[in-house]
Design an enzyme around this catalytic site. Structure first.
Site, short mmCIF file in Angstrom:
data_model
loop_
_atom_site.label_atom_id
_atom_site.label_comp_id
_atom_site.label_asym_id
_atom_site.label_seq_id
_atom_site.Cartn_x
_atom_site.Cartn_y
_atom_site.Cartn_z
CD GLU A 138 -3.05 1.21 -0.06
OE1 GLU A 138 -3.10 1.91 -0.66
OE2 GLU A 138 -3.65 -0.01 -0.14
NE ARG A 188 -9.15 11.49 -16.98
CZ ARG A 188 -9.37 11.05 -16.05
NH1 ARG A 188 -8.76 9.76 -15.76
NH2 ARG A 188 -10.24 11.56 -15.12
#
Length: 121
Positions: free
Chosen positions: A63, A80
């Site tokens: 994580e 993006r």
């Protein structure tokens, strides 16, 4: 020794940043505490404890790596791009796989002793 201590300091800063800013890290840490309480109650063996703690460490570590990858990709630019999406998705997928395997290990190790202590069978 000074260089080592500086490295440890930076690592602790990274852990603190992750705990302070990442909700999923806090969820994983809370889950780890709950799993440890359940393991103590179930009276797991040292080897079983080792397996559980390794899985918890793997999930939390992945994580944190996921967070590092996301921060790095975001730093490169907010537009993006398919490769940026892929990098983030692959990192998140690694965490998901670790969580699924950790759950399986947890069920295999905690399920039988908890079942026996609760139902006496």
């Amino acid at each position: 020794m000074r260089t080592f201590m500086r490295s440890v300091h930076y690592a602790v800063e990274g852990i603190a940043y992750a705990v302070r800013t990442q909700r999923h890290i806090r969820v994983h840490l809370t889950t780890t505490v709950i799993v440890c309480i359940a393991a103590a109650w179930a009276r797991l063996s040292p080897l079983e404890w080792t397996a559980l703690l390794i899985m918890c460490a793997v999930v939390i570590s992945l994580e944190m790596l996921n967070t590092a990858i996301e921060l790095t990709v975001d730093r490169m630019g907010l537009e993006r791009h398919p490769l940026a999406k892929a990098a983030k998705d692959v990192a998140a997928g690694a965490v998901l796989l670790a969580v699924v395997f950790a759950i399986v290990v947890g069920i295999l190790l905690l399920g039988p002793p908890i079942w026996q202590r609760v139902f006496g069978a």
